[in-house]
Write an enzyme that holds these catalytic residues in place. Structure first.
Site, PDB file in Angstrom:
ATOM      1  N   ASP A  95       0.838  -1.198   0.000  1.00  0.00           N
ATOM      2  CA  ASP A  95       0.000   0.000   0.000  1.00  0.00           C
ATOM      3  C   ASP A  95       0.876   1.253   0.000  1.00  0.00           C
ATOM      4  OD1 ASP A  95      -2.208  -1.672   0.169  1.00  0.00           O
ATOM      5  OD2 ASP A  95      -2.336  -1.512   2.357  1.00  0.00           O
ATOM      6  N   LYS A  96       0.304   2.353  -0.454  1.00  0.00           N
ATOM      7  CA  LYS A  96       1.081   3.590  -0.607  1.00  0.00           C
ATOM      8  C   LYS A  96       1.824   3.993   0.658  1.00  0.00           C
ATOM      9  CE  LYS A  96      -1.002   7.662  -0.932  1.00  0.00           C
ATOM     10  NZ  LYS A  96      -1.792   8.780  -1.498  1.00  0.00           N
TER      11      LYS A  96
END
Length: 244
Positions: A95-96
């Site tokens: 995830d970012k």
């Protein structure tokens, strides 16, 4: 009080383009009065002064003829890293706001072999997280996860209709009303650790999507991966150590 769009004000302050300013806000890097600026197109006091967090550099961990392994910084999409390491392609994603071990593969033969290892749950994946509340005993969370997508945004939940997912959680350190934990995941579903920790009512600090309090980032780090006899480690970020 005069108002201006947040991204335009930031662009003027930092001497950057409007699109760069939007990107910084979208990444969660921009603060005003110690609060994260959430909406790039939102109106804000024209006298606002912003503080911008810097993104850590991508640190190479390992490379051979088959793969490239990097320590991914928080606030960077996995796809951005793939673009920087072409023609290598992502073997998996983070995830970012999750940092840590990210692997990209250079050839199809190795990719197929590695994917089979993931499918057979023969890849060791260890994460470090700071969670809300005090967890004093290890927990083995074996609950299926269902992921839905809407407007290009994925949301996962524990559901009997979902796919098998198992997360082992081991407490490491308690500080104030939060606990640093080690998580070992099996299966590897979208947002698995985040969803499972919310399920046991200990969401990850900074993970507002799944019930955590606001922080500079989601406090989740991919610390160690073992694949096909190789082991890769990304040291804890400074933010994790100073968070104590």
């Amino acid at each position: 009080m005069a108002l201006e769009k947040a991204y335009k004000l930031l662009a003027a302050q930092e001497g950057i383009s409007n699109s760069e300013a939007k990107s910084m806000i979208d990444r969660g890097l921009v603060y005003a009065a110690n609060k994260k600026v959430m909406i790039a197109r939102g109106d804000i006091d024209a006298k606002t002064h912003f503080k911008v967090e810097k993104v850590e550099k991508i640190r190479p961990i390992f490379e051979n003829d088959d793969l490239v392994v990097v320590d991914k910084p928080a606030h960077v999409n996995s796809d951005e890293i793939e673009r920087q390491f072409k023609p290598a392609v992502l073997l998996h994603r983070l995830d970012k706001e999750t940092s840590g071990v990210l692997m990209l593969v250079k050839n199809e033969e190795f990719r197929e072999k590695a994917i089979q290892e993931f499918k057979k749950d023969r890849v060791y994946k260890e994460y470090i997280a700071w969670i809300e509340g005090i967890l004093s005993e290890p927990v083995d969370i074996d609950r299926p996860i269902l992921t839905t997508k809407k407007n290009n945004r994925a949301t996962s939940n524990v559901s009997s209709k979902g796919k098998p997912a198992r997360t082992e959680v081991f407490p490491d350190l308690v500080s104030a009303n939060k606990t640093k934990v080690k998580c070992i995941i099996h299966n590897g579903r979208t947002h698995q650790i985040r969803v499972h920790l919310r399920y046991i009512e200990h969401p990850i600090v900074g993970d507002e999507q799944y019930g955590g309090r606001r922080a500079k980032r989601v406090m989740l780090h991919a610390h160690k991966v073992r694949l096909l006899g190789m082991e890769f480690t990304a040291p804890e970020p400074k933010t994790f150590i100073s968070f104590e």
